[in-house]
Structures are given as C-alpha cells and as structure tokens.
Design an enzyme around this catalytic site. Structure first.
Site, mmCIF file in Angstrom:
data_model
loop_
_atom_site.group_PDB
_atom_site.id
_atom_site.type_symbol
_atom_site.label_atom_id
_atom_site.label_comp_id
_atom_site.label_asym_id
_atom_site.label_seq_id
_atom_site.Cartn_x
_atom_site.Cartn_y
_atom_site.Cartn_z
ATOM 1 C CB SER A 1 46.790 21.727 38.624
ATOM 2 O OG SER A 1 45.935 21.602 39.737
ATOM 3 C CB SER B 1 45.826 23.759 42.038
ATOM 4 O OG SER B 1 47.086 23.281 41.650
ATOM 5 C CE LYS C 1 42.696 20.364 39.071
ATOM 6 N NZ LYS C 1 43.444 20.925 40.214
#
Lengths: 99, 469
Positions: B134, B158, B59
């Site tokens: 996210s 997330s 990420k």
C-alpha cells in the site's frame, strides 16, 4: 463446515459492522467474500492440536509502566476535528440517544 | 551557509510539482511547513543531526501536526491530527524536513494503490502500472528521486512490495522496533513503520533514527538500538542464507525467478553460504494473514463513526443510523469488504473455525522461521512473485490481489524484520526485488547482507528514464 454466504448473511454481517450496503454491493460482496472464504478453508487441513494461538508476535513481556499522571491531549485539540461539537462546554454533539 | 537547506527543499518541491500530474505520488504537499522548517535549520547554530536538511515524505497514514492525513480515505478528508507521530518527532529531531504525504491504498489495505479514494499513484518505470502498495506513493516518490527518504507502513508487505515494484530499498523492522504512536491502525499485531530509500545505507541511517522504545506504544520494545550504519561492513563471509525453494513455485514469473537465482549466486560469490531451508506452513500465510488482518481491522476501524473526527453523513435519524450512513459514504469497497470479512470471522459460531484457527497456524508459521534460524542467519525470497502489474488490473478480483503478498506476509505474522533490495529487471524493463528476512532484532545482519549484495551489483543505480529529466 464450508460456509457459503447468502446475501441475507451479508446483510447480517453489515449490521454487525455498522455498514449499509447498496443492492449492488450486497451481491458483489457475497460473491467476493465467498471467494475469499473458499480460499481460507485450506487452513483447516493444518493439524493444530495442542498448538497455542498467537495473538501478538514477540509479546513475551507485558508492558508495565509507573502509574504517574501526565498531560493528555487538550480538550480543544481533541474537539478540533469533530463534525459537530459544543466547544465551550467541551463536548462532542450527537443525535439524541435517550427517549 | 544561509539558505542551503531551503534550496534543497525548494528543488524537491519543484520536482514534486513537476511530476505530480503524471505520477500522483503525493497526497498533500506541505510546502510552507517544509520551507519554514528549512529556514529554521539554515539559521540554526545547533549541531547537525544525522538527517540534517534531508527532504522526507510520510505515507498518508502517519500523522504530523499541521499536515492533513487521510489514510487514502474519504472518511478522513480534511482531518488534521493534533499531535505528531513518534517517528515524526524523531525524524525532525534528526534534522529531516517533511515535505508532505504520499498516496496509499485506503487504510493501507491493498497492494497497488488502486484502493486510494483519491486515485492511484503511478509507477515511474511505466506510468500505466502500479507502484505497488500500500505504500505505493512513497516508493514512487523515492524511485523518481523526488525525495531521498519516504516512510511507509508494512502490515503484510506494504513497504517491501512497492519497494520491489519501484526498484528501491524498503525495510520492515522487527515488530516493536519502531513506535506505532501516530500510525493509523490497520492490524495492530502486524503493522510496523519503516523507511523506503535508494540505498540500504540510507535505510539503515533512517532506521537508526526512528527505532527505540516509546512508552506511548504499549507494543514498543525495550530493546537496545544497534548502530545499523556501522554494521554495514560489506563482509558477508560468515552469513548463512536459507532459501525455501519449495515456495518458489510455477506461479513466480520467469524473470523474477531468474533474477532471484542470479542474486543468490552473487551472494555466494561474496562468500555467503547458501543452503535450503524448509518453511512447511509458509504457504498458508496468505489465508492466515487475511483472517487475522481483517479481524483486527474490523475492530480498529470501528472508531470511524462520524462523531469525533472525519465524515459525518447528513440526514441521519438516530445515532446508529448516523454511524451506518457515515461509514457507508466514507469507506471504499475494499475497506468495507475487509471490515465485513473481519466481522464475520470474529462473529459467534465462526470465531474458533476461522480466527482462532488462524492464530494457531500463525504460531506454526513463526515456529518454522525460528527453526530455520537455527541453521541460517537470513532467509532469502523474492519480494513479489511478479513485477509491477497494470493499474486497475486486479481491482475486480480481490483474491488475486491478495496473492501478491505471498512472500511478504510471513515476516509480519512472525514479527520478523524484512528488506527488499533491487536485484534486476524484467525483459520489459521493470524492477525486481530481492527479500531478506532475519531473526527478531537482527536487522543488522539483514542490512549488512543487503548492503553487501547492493555493493556488488548496480541495480539500484538505474533511474527511470521518464523521470530523469
């Protein structure tokens, strides 16, 4: 104490947070933050008399370590991403702070 | 033997390049770094690690030397960390090959990737829809079979929510299980790094590698790391699953509710015991979460000031002016909103009413879980009350976006491990996720339950048709 934020309150918070807002953002944030504040009001209905605050989950034991010197980030690496720096002297450069 | 890993990495890079225009799963592709690493592994005579040669995506808020990291923010455009995150060190030592970084909401603040300053990632099951957030790019990358493993971070759901929306597995470990050293901080008492994969078995293998104490993260726990893969026995006959039915309200989509009930029936057929539990304060979770997470964020994001790294605005007349202009230019709307809310709830006159009160209710939420775990081994919930919604649909209504986290924030507030596994599809063909939450440090039981469920079903084996070419 259901609080409603006026645009002037938004200005005060923005100053505390070191943010400048456009006139549109100022009005939009006042509305959106009020929506969120109205929503979070619900926690006032919960009886928390005598309940300890949790600042960290599972934080029963403090993290102790031996006080042993170790190598930290080399100066050049720390300055590598600086928008402005005096790399020879090893300093970040900012606008004049004192008179 | 020469070139086998290189060939695998080249295949991943080609797939990423081919899907990127439509999917936008990646933020930065580190092709040269990945190929050099693949060649080194191909040449090496050393014993093979548990993730030997596997392509992996980070990420875009987890740093690795030589790879730009932006956290989805313009304020960090061009930033290159001068060090590796602890998880990067461990993954590379285990043989993984990092191929790049994936799209995420700015500073991990969001549930859709709509808040990424570089544009959203798309859901491989329907490109008009969100992959969740996210860690949406990570979920999309795994769902589209671009990489077998991606890392995400989970502050309020997330990892689990995008896993659910993309039909893959996502694990949020116990708070303190995985070092946060090298994860860009959003809310430090909630953030935790974890894997997204196609199967629970793969997630267990990655978790085994990235878990363990790290002195550079003072909240990293001194807990032994169990053999998570070996714990996947397929036997759940002694597992008691608690279901907080009072939380499954009419706001939950009908398809999600049906898939959840069917999943419980499968677990029961495998010999697990399913019983009701009460989490009386859990419905306050969203309110508590958005007070605590924003308060912590307002402090954590004070570091982005245009001095040491990141964007510096031109034309400032004083140092405070420099801070304000740089932050004004660099931060997107959601980040500003959250910094503002967090600043407000920490400010004089409001601290007790909002922040302290939220911390007290947090205690009650954690106690509810502890009480439930006196009679059950895992708690089951849907991961998300709905399947993937359309990109852009909730951008103008932040509160509506926040409500998507209703089933996931509890595990973060209480520091508990949680997993999302695929458990069906809506009538529109969108994936649905099933969540298990376990006691602190008991990822093993959680993973065993999820794996047994997965073995008995085949939901995770479906791949999005548009991406199967």
């Amino acid at each position: 104490m259901a609080s409603t934020l006026e645009p002037k309150d938004v200005d005060r918070i923005a100053t505390l947070a070191r943010l400048t807002l456009t006139p549109d953002e100022r009005l939009q944030f006042a509305r959106q933050l009020n929506d969120v504040l109205r929503f979070v009001e619900q926690i006032r209905q919960v009886d928390t008399t005598g309940i300890a605050a949790t600042s960290h989950p599972l934080a029963a034991d403090a993290a102790w370590r031996e006080d042993v010197p170790h190598t930290s980030l080399p100066n050049a690496d720390a300055l590598a991403n600086a928008p402005d720096a005096n790399r020879e002297a090893g300093l970040f450069r900012v606008l004049k702070v004192i008179g | 033997m020469s070139g086998r890993i290189r060939a695998g990495v080249e295949t991943a890079l080609a797939r990423i390049a081919a899907t990127q225009p439509a999917l936008q799963a990646f933020q930065h592709v580190a092709a040269d770094r990945a190929l050099a690493r693949a060649d080194a592994l191909d040449r090496a005579d050393a014993p093979e690690g548990p993730l030997h040669g596997l392509p992996l995506a980070l990420k875009d808020n987890i740093v690795a030397r030589g790879i730009p990291t932006t956290a989805g923010s313009k304020i960090l455009e061009g930033y290159q960390a001068p060090y590796d995150a602890a998880v990067v060190e461990r993954l590379e030592a285990a043989g993984a090959v990092i191929v790049g970084t994936t799209r995420c909401d700015e500073f991990a603040m969001g549930s859709s990737t709509d808040n990424c300053a570089y544009g959203p990632a798309h859901n491989p099951w329907d490109l008009t829809r969100t992959p969740g957030g996210s860690s949406g790019g990570s979920a999309a990358a795994v769902a589209a079979s671009l990489v077998p493993i991606a890392l995400g971070s989970d502050t309020g759901g997330s990892i689990r929510q995008p896993a659910s929306l993309c039909g893959v597995v996502g694990v949020k470990p116990t708070y303190g299980r995985v070092s946060r050293y090298g994860l860009m901080a959003f809310a430090s008492s909630l953030d935790q790094i974890g894997p997204l994969t196609r199967t629970t078995r793969e997630a267990a293998a990655v978790l085994e590698v990235i878990s363990g104490h790290d002195a550079r993260d003072s909240t990293s726990a001194q807990q032994p790391v169990p053999a998570f893969v070996a714990a996947l026995t397929g036997d759940v006959r002694n597992v008691r699953i608690g279901v907080p039915r009072h939380l499954i309200t009419n706001d939950v989509d009908e398809d999600v509710r049906a898939a959840f009930e069917a999943a419980l029936a499968v677990a029961q057929s495998l010999g697990a015991e399913v019983r009701d539990v009460e989490l009386p304060n859990a419905d306050r979770g969203i309110a508590v979460y958005y007070l605590i997470a924003t308060a912590e964020a307002s402090a954590n994001l004070a570091r982005y000031d245009g001095v040491r790294y990141g964007h510096r605005a031109a034309g400032a007349t004083s140092l405070p002016d420099l801070y304000e202009r740089s932050r004004h230019d660099g931060f997107g709307a959601e980040v500003k909103r959250r910094i503002m809310l967090g600043t407000y709830v920490l400010s004089a006159g409001y601290y007790d009413a909002y922040y302290l009160k939220a911390q007290q209710v947090r205690t009650l939420i954690a106690r509810d879980f502890a009480r439930a775990f006196e009679t059950v081994d895992v708690v089951a919930l849907p991961t998300s009350p709905c399947a993937a919604f359309r990109l852009g649909e909730r951008v103008d209504n932040p509160l509506q976006m926040y409500l998507a986290d209703v089933y996931t924030v509890g595990a973060n507030l209480a520091g508990l491990p949680g997993i999302s596994v695929p458990c069906g599809f809506t009538t529109e063909g969108l994936p649905i996720g099933l969540q298990f939450i376990a006691r602190p440090w008991d990822e093993a039981t959680m993973l065993r339950t999820a794996d047994a469920y997965e073995q008995a079903t085949a939901w995770g084996e479906r791949v999005p048709v548009a991406m199967a070419k």
